[in-house]
Motif scaffolding. Structure first.
Motif, PDB file in Angstrom:
ATOM      1  N   THR A 186      29.083 -22.214  47.349  1.00 26.91           N
ATOM      2  CA  THR A 186      30.184 -23.459  46.085  1.00 26.91           C
ATOM      3  C   THR A 186      29.221 -24.859  45.854  1.00 26.91           C
ATOM      4  O   THR A 186      28.031 -24.584  46.366  1.00 26.91           O
ATOM      5  N   ALA A 187      28.839 -25.406  44.909  1.00 27.05           N
ATOM      6  CA  ALA A 187      28.281 -26.815  44.598  1.00 27.05           C
ATOM      7  C   ALA A 187      27.661 -27.431  45.719  1.00 27.05           C
ATOM      8  O   ALA A 187      26.987 -27.915  46.195  1.00 27.05           O
ATOM      9  N   ASP A 188      28.864 -27.851  46.643  1.00 29.91           N
ATOM     10  CA  ASP A 188      28.783 -28.261  47.723  1.00 29.91           C
ATOM     11  C   ASP A 188      27.868 -27.758  48.622  1.00 29.91           C
ATOM     12  O   ASP A 188      26.362 -28.062  49.326  1.00 29.91           O
ATOM     13  N   GLN A 191      24.109 -28.072  47.241  1.00 33.01           N
ATOM     14  CA  GLN A 191      23.857 -29.294  47.551  1.00 33.01           C
ATOM     15  C   GLN A 191      23.256 -29.692  47.981  1.00 33.01           C
ATOM     16  O   GLN A 191      21.540 -29.989  48.352  1.00 33.01           O
ATOM     17  N   TYR A 217      18.834 -23.936  41.979  1.00 38.51           N
ATOM     18  CA  TYR A 217      19.921 -23.090  42.046  1.00 38.51           C
ATOM     19  C   TYR A 217      19.906 -21.721  42.001  1.00 38.51           C
ATOM     20  O   TYR A 217      19.727 -21.688  40.075  1.00 38.51           O
ATOM     21  N   ASN A 225      30.984 -21.828  36.618  1.00 36.25           N
ATOM     22  CA  ASN A 225      30.207 -22.352  37.708  1.00 36.25           C
ATOM     23  C   ASN A 225      28.933 -23.160  37.675  1.00 36.25           C
ATOM     24  O   ASN A 225      29.059 -23.759  37.992  1.00 36.25           O
ATOM     25  N   GLU A 228      29.264 -27.000  37.508  1.00 33.45           N
ATOM     26  CA  GLU A 228      29.002 -27.978  38.293  1.00 33.45           C
ATOM     27  C   GLU A 228      27.952 -27.946  39.419  1.00 33.45           C
ATOM     28  O   GLU A 228      27.844 -29.350  40.294  1.00 33.45           O
ATOM     29  N   ILE A 229      27.488 -27.121  38.919  1.00 36.61           N
ATOM     30  CA  ILE A 229      26.237 -27.234  40.375  1.00 36.61           C
ATOM     31  C   ILE A 229      25.328 -27.674  39.519  1.00 36.61           C
ATOM     32  O   ILE A 229      24.515 -28.517  40.433  1.00 36.61           O
ATOM     33  N   SER A 231      25.887 -30.853  38.205  1.00 40.54           N
ATOM     34  CA  SER A 231      25.835 -32.416  38.149  1.00 40.54           C
ATOM     35  C   SER A 231      25.575 -31.927  39.900  1.00 40.54           C
ATOM     36  O   SER A 231      25.621 -33.527  39.936  1.00 40.54           O
ATOM     37  N   GLN A 232      25.260 -31.855  40.362  1.00 41.69           N
ATOM     38  CA  GLN A 232      25.004 -31.822  41.915  1.00 41.69           C
ATOM     39  C   GLN A 232      23.010 -32.888  41.899  1.00 41.69           C
ATOM     40  O   GLN A 232      22.780 -32.879  41.148  1.00 41.69           O
TER      41      GLN A 232
END
Length: 270
Positions: A186-188, A191, A217, A225, A228-229, A231-232
């Protein structure tokens, strides 16, 4: 830690073709993307391919911003190491970057933290820029997020790497469970891992240098996907396998890296 806005780090999209494609496929791919990638001051792009393609790729990208990336390198410049590739020879043919420490190298070819470090220092010694893969399970550090932990694979890979040299290093986080699985972090999760890597760099060097090094990443990255990744705050690009075999998807990823907050152009009409 001193924070530098991520716009001060140029985004980086790297395709890792592994042992896919034949020579004609490589030439066709480059014809489709060479004139479409932006200036490297906006987004840097790189393609990692088998050694036997690299010299022709250097020739075919001479007027393109695309960087040619080797997938592996030996730690000696020359000698009796049958089947290995000399860092000096890679530099001589015009390769610019080299992947080091990929999970597949560790799993199938018994690469260790020690050999990764030897290869990193050999690459830097010869003017190549290492992209160091880290597959360490960052969940083991979750409870220490505020305690300035040191990600072991990062620290081991950078042993002996100077302050001047670290500026030519990129770190790529690829969780083993995501590689080729079709299931990305996940993006979180991505990050948090990137932040831990940056904390480690701050501990090894300084907070300012940690903010200058790019962290990518990798692991089942797709155009769906990647936005969002990327954008971290601590993620500066992606290392892409399967999706980057398709020139249209590769260009989509490059466009997303240019500005993750702007809708992707329609590559079907490119």
């Amino acid at each position: 830690m001193v924070r530098i806005h991520k716009e001060h780090r140029v985004p980086f999209v790297v395709a890792n073709w592994k042992i896919n494609k034949l020579q004609a496929d490589v030439a066709d791919f480059l014809k489709q993307v060479n004139s479409e990638v932006p200036d490297q001051k906006i987004v840097e792009t790189g393609i990692a391919a088998q050694d036997l393609f690299l010299a022709n790729m250097v020739r075919d990208t001479v007027d393109s911003p695309i960087h040619v990336v080797a997938e592996n390198v030996h730690w000696e410049d020359s000698g009796a190491y049958t089947g290995e590739t000399s860092p000096k020879a890679l530099k001589d043919i015009g390769a610019e970057y080299v992947l080091i420490g990929h999970f597949e190298r560790r799993k199938f070819f018994n690469e260790t933290d020690s050999t990764v470090n030897l290869k990193v220092t050999a690459a830097l010694r010869n003017g190549l820029r290492p992209i160091i893969d880290v597959d360490e399970d960052m969940r083991t550090y979750a409870q220490f997020m505020d305690a300035d932990p040191s990600v072991a694979q990062v620290a081991a890979a950078l042993a002996g790497v100077s302050v001047d040299q670290i500026r030519n290093v990129t770190i790529a986080y690829e969780p083993t469970w995501a590689i080729g699985s079709g299931e990305a972090a996940t993006a979180d999760q991505a990050q948090k891992a990137a932040h831990l890597i940056r904390q480690t760099l701050a501990k090894l060097y300084s907070p300012v240098i940690a903010e200058q090094v790019r962290v990518l990443y990798g692991g089942s990255v797709t155009p769906e996907n990647a936005r969002e990744i990327m954008s971290q705050a601590d993620i500066d690009g992606v290392l892409v396998g399967t999706a980057a075999l398709d020139p249209k998807k590769f260009l989509q990823l490059v466009e997303i890296a240019r500005d993750p907050n702007v809708p992707t152009f329609d590559t079907e009409n490119v």
